[in-house]
Scaffold this motif. Structure first.
Motif, PDB file in Angstrom:
ATOM      1  N   CYS A   2     -27.047  73.361 -90.194  1.00 21.93           N
ATOM      2  CA  CYS A   2     -28.130  73.309 -91.166  1.00 21.93           C
ATOM      3  C   CYS A   2     -29.065  74.502 -91.005  1.00 21.93           C
ATOM      4  O   CYS A   2     -29.328  74.947 -89.888  1.00 21.93           O
ATOM      5  CB  CYS A   2     -28.933  72.009 -90.994  1.00 21.93           C
ATOM      6  N   VAL A   3     -29.544  75.024 -92.122  1.00 21.91           N
ATOM      7  CA  VAL A   3     -30.524  76.105 -92.110  1.00 21.91           C
ATOM      8  C   VAL A   3     -31.841  75.536 -92.620  1.00 21.91           C
ATOM      9  O   VAL A   3     -31.921  75.077 -93.752  1.00 21.91           O
ATOM     10  CB  VAL A   3     -30.065  77.275 -93.002  1.00 21.91           C
ATOM     11  N   TYR A   4     -32.848  75.537 -91.767  1.00 25.44           N
ATOM     12  CA  TYR A   4     -34.137  74.959 -92.121  1.00 25.44           C
ATOM     13  C   TYR A   4     -35.112  76.051 -92.554  1.00 25.44           C
ATOM     14  O   TYR A   4     -35.120  77.148 -91.989  1.00 25.44           O
ATOM     15  CB  TYR A   4     -34.714  74.179 -90.941  1.00 25.44           C
ATOM     16  N   ASP A   5     -35.939  75.735 -93.530  1.00 27.81           N
ATOM     17  CA  ASP A   5     -36.907  76.717 -94.009  1.00 27.81           C
ATOM     18  C   ASP A   5     -38.051  76.865 -93.008  1.00 27.81           C
ATOM     19  O   ASP A   5     -38.263  76.019 -92.135  1.00 27.81           O
ATOM     20  CB  ASP A   5     -37.465  76.300 -95.382  1.00 27.81           C
ATOM     21  N   ILE A   6     -38.798  77.939 -93.150  1.00 30.89           N
ATOM     22  CA  ILE A   6     -39.846  78.268 -92.198  1.00 30.89           C
ATOM     23  C   ILE A   6     -40.957  77.213 -92.192  1.00 30.89           C
ATOM     24  O   ILE A   6     -41.573  76.943 -91.152  1.00 30.89           O
ATOM     25  CB  ILE A   6     -40.432  79.670 -92.503  1.00 30.89           C
ATOM     26  N   ARG A  37     -35.636  71.884 -80.075  1.00 32.87           N
ATOM     27  CA  ARG A  37     -35.662  72.462 -78.720  1.00 32.87           C
ATOM     28  C   ARG A  37     -35.548  73.975 -78.779  1.00 32.87           C
ATOM     29  O   ARG A  37     -36.217  74.700 -78.032  1.00 32.87           O
ATOM     30  CB  ARG A  37     -34.527  71.860 -77.874  1.00 32.87           C
ATOM     31  N   SER A  38     -34.698  74.470 -79.685  1.00 31.61           N
ATOM     32  CA  SER A  38     -34.529  75.929 -79.779  1.00 31.61           C
ATOM     33  C   SER A  38     -35.777  76.589 -80.336  1.00 31.61           C
ATOM     34  O   SER A  38     -36.144  77.690 -79.938  1.00 31.61           O
ATOM     35  CB  SER A  38     -33.317  76.272 -80.655  1.00 31.61           C
ATOM     36  N   TRP A  39     -36.488  75.887 -81.256  1.00 33.27           N
ATOM     37  CA  TRP A  39     -37.709  76.453 -81.822  1.00 33.27           C
ATOM     38  C   TRP A  39     -38.837  76.499 -80.801  1.00 33.27           C
ATOM     39  O   TRP A  39     -39.716  77.346 -80.882  1.00 33.27           O
ATOM     40  CB  TRP A  39     -38.152  75.649 -83.040  1.00 33.27           C
ATOM     41  N   LEU A  40     -38.801  75.568 -79.840  1.00 32.70           N
ATOM     42  CA  LEU A  40     -39.823  75.578 -78.799  1.00 32.70           C
ATOM     43  C   LEU A  40     -39.691  76.800 -77.891  1.00 32.70           C
ATOM     44  O   LEU A  40     -40.660  77.255 -77.294  1.00 32.70           O
ATOM     45  CB  LEU A  40     -39.739  74.302 -77.955  1.00 32.70           C
ATOM     46  N   VAL A  41     -38.466  77.328 -77.801  1.00 35.09           N
ATOM     47  CA  VAL A  41     -38.229  78.529 -76.994  1.00 35.09           C
ATOM     48  C   VAL A  41     -38.581  79.770 -77.800  1.00 35.09           C
ATOM     49  O   VAL A  41     -39.276  80.672 -77.349  1.00 35.09           O
ATOM     50  CB  VAL A  41     -36.764  78.595 -76.520  1.00 35.09           C
ATOM     51  N   ARG A  42     -38.136  79.803 -79.064  1.00 36.18           N
ATOM     52  CA  ARG A  42     -38.437  80.942 -79.940  1.00 36.18           C
ATOM     53  C   ARG A  42     -38.242  80.479 -81.379  1.00 36.18           C
ATOM     54  O   ARG A  42     -37.360  79.683 -81.668  1.00 36.18           O
ATOM     55  CB  ARG A  42     -37.512  82.132 -79.665  1.00 36.18           C
ATOM     56  N   LEU A  43     -39.078  80.946 -82.266  1.00 35.93           N
ATOM     57  CA  LEU A  43     -38.941  80.634 -83.682  1.00 35.93           C
ATOM     58  C   LEU A  43     -37.798  81.470 -84.236  1.00 35.93           C
ATOM     59  O   LEU A  43     -37.863  82.698 -84.265  1.00 35.93           O
ATOM     60  CB  LEU A  43     -40.227  80.946 -84.446  1.00 35.93           C
ATOM     61  N   GLU A  44     -36.728  80.812 -84.661  1.00 33.63           N
ATOM     62  CA  GLU A  44     -35.540  81.516 -85.119  1.00 33.63           C
ATOM     63  C   GLU A  44     -35.854  82.408 -86.306  1.00 33.63           C
ATOM     64  O   GLU A  44     -36.718  82.095 -87.119  1.00 33.63           O
ATOM     65  CB  GLU A  44     -34.467  80.506 -85.525  1.00 33.63           C
TER      66      GLU A  44
END
Length: 262
Positions: A2-6, A37-44
């Protein structure tokens, strides 16, 4: 994948920062815990479709839609009879319910969605008694931040600064969108005794009815901005807000800029 919007990503991070668990945020926003979890490390980084500038709200310096007048009308339709729903693969659908009795309104709704999101498809889905004008885009939550879980009248509805700037410039399309969704123009009548004879008098008026006090306030604020006098109409139930425009000069002004549904 899935690709989530900003907008969804930033919302998820904000909820976690407020102390919400990743599991609770995942259920509320409909995103996977792995993504959170990945967004907590870095905003994709944004997907390439956004990098090409197809959504003005997803740019490093977010801007306003290129068709602000159509956007103001569409926002009115959405707040009245619209909903945004998450679909598969991170996509979203915007659906506006338009009664079969008003084919011109259906056309105007289609035109507004196409003007705001020209890159995406729009279709008409025939339902019992109405047409669901539907457009798909991963960016509807960016363009309609009032989107959220539950019914609109059960949650807080406010406009963001960039939206309010559009409504300040184009109050009439916004008013027209709200009337076209949750309003009407009717002709009332009454009788009076004149020189011993009872005569019938007819007079037009506009009504707007919505359960949300916030949405009703947005409507009356717009009326105040253009100089239309309004009153609180008779409430059918405690939960329904009814706004009436009956003064002759105000009705005439509404007729110029809004008019009956068609």
């Amino acid at each position: 994948m899935c690709v989530y919007d900003i907008h969804t990503r930033k919302r998820a991070l904000a909820l976690v920062a407020e102390g919400r668990s990743q599991n609770a945020v995942s259920k509320e926003l409909g995103v996977s815990r792995a993504s959170i979890r990945s967004w907590l490390v870095r905003l994709e980084p944004l997907p390439s479709v956004v990098k090409r500038g197809q959504c003005v709200r997803c740019q490093p310096q977010p801007g306003a839609p290129s068709a602000p007048e159509s956007y103001a009308y569409l926002l009115g339709l959405y707040l009245g009879d619209g909903c945004v729903s998450r679909q598969h693969r991170g996509n979203y659908s915007l659906r506006i319910a338009c009664a079969d009795a008003w084919p011109g309104l259906i056309d105007a709704c289609v035109d507004a969605i196409r003007a705001v999101r020209p890159e995406n498809s729009v279709c008409r889905v025939q339902c019992q008694g109405y047409v669901a004008v539907t457009g798909w885009s991963i960016h509807w939550p960016c363009l309609l931040p009032q989107h959220g879980a539950g019914k609109k009248h059960e949650r807080r509805i406010t406009t963001e600064t960039w939206q309010q700037e559009i409504l300040d410039r184009y109050p009439w399309p916004f008013i027209r969108g709200l009337i076209h969704s949750d309003g009407c123009r009717i002709t009332n009548w009454t009788t009076r005794l004149v020189a011993g004879r009872r005569k019938r008098y007819e007079y037009p008026r506009y009504f707007f009815t919505n359960k949300s006090g916030d949405i009703s306030k947005l409507f009356t604020d717009a009326l105040d901005r253009v100089g239309v006098e309004w009153t609180h109409g008779r409430q059918r139930t405690r939960s329904v807000k009814n706004i009436s425009v009956a003064r002759r000069a105000s009705v005439a002004l509404m007729d110029v800029h809004v008019g009956p549904k068609y």
